[in-house]
Design a protein around this motif. Structure first.
Motif, PDB file in Angstrom:
ATOM      1  N   HIS A 182       0.836  -1.198   0.000  1.00 40.47           N
ATOM      2  CA  HIS A 182       0.000   0.000   0.000  1.00 40.47           C
ATOM      3  C   HIS A 182       0.874   1.252   0.000  1.00 40.47           C
ATOM      4  CE1 HIS A 182      -2.766  -3.092   1.555  1.00 40.47           C
ATOM      5  NE2 HIS A 182      -3.660  -2.407   0.856  1.00 40.47           N
ATOM      6  N   ALA A 183       0.342   2.314  -0.600  1.00 45.20           N
ATOM      7  CA  ALA A 183       1.081   3.588  -0.658  1.00 45.20           C
ATOM      8  C   ALA A 183       1.484   4.010   0.752  1.00 45.20           C
ATOM      9  CB  ALA A 183       0.223   4.659  -1.313  1.00 45.20           C
ATOM     10  N   GLY A 184       2.744   4.364   0.881  1.00 46.88           N
ATOM     11  CA  GLY A 184       3.255   4.837   2.164  1.00 46.88           C
ATOM     12  C   GLY A 184       3.668   3.745   3.128  1.00 46.88           C
ATOM     13  N   SER A 185       3.598   2.481   2.715  1.00 46.37           N
ATOM     14  CA  SER A 185       3.963   1.406   3.638  1.00 46.37           C
ATOM     15  C   SER A 185       5.443   1.512   3.997  1.00 46.37           C
ATOM     16  CB  SER A 185       3.644   0.032   3.046  1.00 46.37           C
ATOM     17  OG  SER A 185       4.759  -0.568   2.446  1.00 46.37           O
ATOM     18  N   GLU A 186       5.736   1.112   5.202  1.00 41.58           N
ATOM     19  CA  GLU A 186       7.115   1.171   5.700  1.00 41.58           C
ATOM     20  C   GLU A 186       8.031   0.259   4.891  1.00 41.58           C
ATOM     21  OE1 GLU A 186       9.950   2.998   7.816  1.00 41.58           O
ATOM     22  OE2 GLU A 186       7.824   3.489   7.890  1.00 41.58           O
ATOM     23  N   GLN A 187       7.529  -0.890   4.461  1.00 39.32           N
ATOM     24  CA  GLN A 187       8.353  -1.817   3.686  1.00 39.32           C
ATOM     25  C   GLN A 187       8.718  -1.233   2.323  1.00 39.32           C
ATOM     26  OE1 GLN A 187       5.560  -5.080   4.170  1.00 39.32           O
ATOM     27  NE2 GLN A 187       7.178  -6.280   5.155  1.00 39.32           N
ATOM     28  N   VAL A 188       7.770  -0.585   1.679  1.00 42.55           N
ATOM     29  CA  VAL A 188       8.061   0.044   0.389  1.00 42.55           C
ATOM     30  C   VAL A 188       9.006   1.215   0.584  1.00 42.55           C
ATOM     31  CG1 VAL A 188       7.062   1.275  -1.581  1.00 42.55           C
ATOM     32  CG2 VAL A 188       5.912  -0.742  -0.671  1.00 42.55           C
ATOM     33  N   ARG A 189       8.799   1.992   1.634  1.00 43.78           N
ATOM     34  CA  ARG A 189       9.704   3.119   1.914  1.00 43.78           C
ATOM     35  C   ARG A 189      11.126   2.624   2.159  1.00 43.78           C
ATOM     36  NH1 ARG A 189       7.368   7.524   5.858  1.00 43.78           N
ATOM     37  NH2 ARG A 189       9.325   8.385   5.182  1.00 43.78           N
ATOM     38  N   ASN A 190      11.272   1.560   2.925  1.00 44.66           N
ATOM     39  CA  ASN A 190      12.606   1.021   3.212  1.00 44.66           C
ATOM     40  C   ASN A 190      13.265   0.474   1.950  1.00 44.66           C
ATOM     41  OD1 ASN A 190      12.594   1.676   5.930  1.00 44.66           O
ATOM     42  ND2 ASN A 190      11.747  -0.291   6.549  1.00 44.66           N
ATOM     43  N   HIS A 191      12.488  -0.223   1.120  1.00 49.85           N
ATOM     44  CA  HIS A 191      13.072  -0.741  -0.115  1.00 49.85           C
ATOM     45  C   HIS A 191      13.410   0.409  -1.061  1.00 49.85           C
ATOM     46  CE1 HIS A 191      14.263  -4.019  -2.639  1.00 49.85           C
ATOM     47  NE2 HIS A 191      13.647  -3.461  -3.665  1.00 49.85           N
ATOM     48  N   GLY A 192      12.584   1.438  -1.061  1.00 54.89           N
ATOM     49  CA  GLY A 192      12.873   2.629  -1.867  1.00 54.89           C
ATOM     50  C   GLY A 192      14.190   3.279  -1.465  1.00 54.89           C
ATOM     51  N   LYS A 193      14.469   3.273  -0.172  1.00 53.64           N
ATOM     52  CA  LYS A 193      15.752   3.807   0.306  1.00 53.64           C
ATOM     53  C   LYS A 193      16.910   2.967  -0.207  1.00 53.64           C
ATOM     54  CE  LYS A 193      13.771   5.856   4.430  1.00 53.64           C
ATOM     55  NZ  LYS A 193      13.532   5.711   5.876  1.00 53.64           N
ATOM     56  N   LYS A 194      16.719   1.653  -0.246  1.00 49.88           N
ATOM     57  CA  LYS A 194      17.764   0.771  -0.777  1.00 49.88           C
ATOM     58  C   LYS A 194      18.009   1.055  -2.258  1.00 49.88           C
ATOM     59  CE  LYS A 194      16.923  -3.115   2.348  1.00 49.88           C
ATOM     60  NZ  LYS A 194      16.502  -4.535   2.409  1.00 49.88           N
ATOM     61  N   VAL A 195      16.922   1.280  -2.991  1.00 53.66           N
ATOM     62  CA  VAL A 195      17.038   1.601  -4.417  1.00 53.66           C
ATOM     63  C   VAL A 195      17.825   2.898  -4.588  1.00 53.66           C
ATOM     64  CG1 VAL A 195      15.739   2.293  -6.473  1.00 53.66           C
ATOM     65  CG2 VAL A 195      14.968   0.337  -5.111  1.00 53.66           C
ATOM     66  N   LEU A 196      17.465   3.930  -3.819  1.00 59.83           N
ATOM     67  CA  LEU A 196      18.179   5.211  -3.924  1.00 59.83           C
ATOM     68  C   LEU A 196      19.637   5.075  -3.526  1.00 59.83           C
ATOM     69  CD1 LEU A 196      15.732   8.018  -2.710  1.00 59.83           C
ATOM     70  CD2 LEU A 196      16.263   7.283  -5.034  1.00 59.83           C
ATOM     71  N   ASN A 197      19.920   4.292  -2.490  1.00 59.51           N
ATOM     72  CA  ASN A 197      21.308   4.089  -2.069  1.00 59.51           C
ATOM     73  C   ASN A 197      22.123   3.399  -3.161  1.00 59.51           C
ATOM     74  OD1 ASN A 197      20.968   5.336   0.416  1.00 59.51           O
ATOM     75  ND2 ASN A 197      20.538   3.434   1.485  1.00 59.51           N
ATOM     76  N   ALA A 198      21.525   2.403  -3.812  1.00 58.42           N
ATOM     77  CA  ALA A 198      22.224   1.708  -4.895  1.00 58.42           C
ATOM     78  C   ALA A 198      22.475   2.652  -6.063  1.00 58.42           C
ATOM     79  CB  ALA A 198      21.417   0.496  -5.359  1.00 58.42           C
ATOM     80  N   LEU A 199      21.475   3.474  -6.386  1.00 58.99           N
ATOM     81  CA  LEU A 199      21.655   4.433  -7.484  1.00 58.99           C
ATOM     82  C   LEU A 199      22.654   5.515  -7.104  1.00 58.99           C
ATOM     83  CD1 LEU A 199      18.031   4.708  -8.838  1.00 58.99           C
ATOM     84  CD2 LEU A 199      20.019   3.724  -9.995  1.00 58.99           C
ATOM     85  N   ASP A 200      22.672   5.899  -5.851  1.00 63.01           N
ATOM     86  CA  ASP A 200      23.656   6.884  -5.400  1.00 63.01           C
ATOM     87  C   ASP A 200      25.070   6.332  -5.592  1.00 63.01           C
ATOM     88  OD1 ASP A 200      24.263   9.457  -4.129  1.00 63.01           O
ATOM     89  OD2 ASP A 200      24.939   8.256  -2.422  1.00 63.01           O
ATOM     90  N   SER A 201      25.252   5.086  -5.245  1.00 62.37           N
ATOM     91  CA  SER A 201      26.549   4.445  -5.453  1.00 62.37           C
ATOM     92  C   SER A 201      26.881   4.376  -6.941  1.00 62.37           C
ATOM     93  CB  SER A 201      26.523   3.046  -4.838  1.00 62.37           C
ATOM     94  OG  SER A 201      27.755   2.410  -4.996  1.00 62.37           O
ATOM     95  N   ALA A 202      25.888   4.063  -7.761  1.00 62.11           N
ATOM     96  CA  ALA A 202      26.108   3.991  -9.213  1.00 62.11           C
ATOM     97  C   ALA A 202      26.479   5.358  -9.782  1.00 62.11           C
ATOM     98  CB  ALA A 202      24.864   3.441  -9.901  1.00 62.11           C
ATOM     99  N   VAL A 203      25.829   6.406  -9.304  1.00 64.76           N
ATOM    100  CA  VAL A 203      26.159   7.759  -9.775  1.00 64.76           C
ATOM    101  C   VAL A 203      27.602   8.089  -9.415  1.00 64.76           C
ATOM    102  CG1 VAL A 203      25.684  10.230  -9.430  1.00 64.76           C
ATOM    103  CG2 VAL A 203      23.782   8.642  -9.802  1.00 64.76           C
ATOM    104  N   LYS A 204      28.012   7.697  -8.238  1.00 64.91           N
ATOM    105  CA  LYS A 204      29.381   7.979  -7.788  1.00 64.91           C
ATOM    106  C   LYS A 204      30.423   7.118  -8.504  1.00 64.91           C
ATOM    107  CE  LYS A 204      27.883   9.525  -3.265  1.00 64.91           C
ATOM    108  NZ  LYS A 204      27.662   9.126  -1.870  1.00 64.91           N
ATOM    109  N   ASN A 205      29.959   6.042  -9.149  1.00 66.52           N
ATOM    110  CA  ASN A 205      30.867   5.111  -9.823  1.00 66.52           C
ATOM    111  C   ASN A 205      30.459   4.889 -11.273  1.00 66.52           C
ATOM    112  OD1 ASN A 205      32.692   3.942  -7.556  1.00 66.52           O
ATOM    113  ND2 ASN A 205      30.631   3.963  -6.691  1.00 66.52           N
ATOM    114  N   MET A 206      30.069   5.954 -11.943  1.00 63.21           N
ATOM    115  CA  MET A 206      29.574   5.845 -13.314  1.00 63.21           C
ATOM    116  C   MET A 206      30.572   5.194 -14.266  1.00 63.21           C
ATOM    117  SD  MET A 206      27.386   9.247 -14.184  1.00 63.21           S
ATOM    118  CE  MET A 206      27.844  10.458 -12.958  1.00 63.21           C
TER     119      MET A 206
END
Length: 140
Positions: free
Chosen positions: A48-72
């Motif tokens: 469901h929108a706003g669920s804690e599990q989706v928010r936490n996984h979204g943070k993992k996605v952003l962290n992985a992309l942040d690492s990718a941006v730093k290591n293009m």
């Protein structure tokens, strides 16, 4: 291949995107709504929108992309562990990486507004395509 200008645009835009802490969750929620078949990989999540599990996984996605941006310049090494996880353990259909990329770009456009120029869009499209290709390379 990302040009020096692409890399500059990606880095600048990414700084603004990652300031929106829920951009990852918003992207996942959009993917689940637009492509309901992607929910099959998250049977244990409250989707469901706003669920804690989706928010936490979204943070993992952003962290992985942040690492990718730093290591293009070295995406394969940077994302190798994540590629292994998705290919061998989670067995995620690699098409989903492209679907999530599209949803992330919509979220970016919403949050960046006029700063999400055609040039930024093109650069991010190339970058996210490269990320998706690296994440899918263990499937071959």
């Amino acid at each position: 291949m990302l040009t020096a200008e692409d890399k500059k645009l990606i880095a600048q835009a990414w700084e603004k995107v990652k300031a929106h802490k829920d951009a990852g969750a918003e992207s996942l929620e959009r993917m689940f709504m637009s492509y309901p078949q992607t929910k099959t990989y998250f049977p244990h999540f409250d989707l469901h929108a706003g669920s804690e599990q989706v928010r936490n996984h979204g943070k993992k996605v952003l962290n992985a992309l942040d690492s990718a941006v730093k290591n293009m310049d070295n995406l394969s090494q940077c994302l190798s562990e994540l590629s292994n996880l998705h290919a061998y353990n989670l067995r995620v259909d690699p098409v989903n990486f492209k679907l999530l990329s599209q949803c992330l770009q919509v979220v970016m456009a919403v949050h960046l507004g006029k700063d999400y120029t055609p040039e930024v869009h093109a650069a991010f499209d190339k970058f996210l395509s490269a990320v998706a290709a690296v994440l899918a390379e263990k499937y071959r």
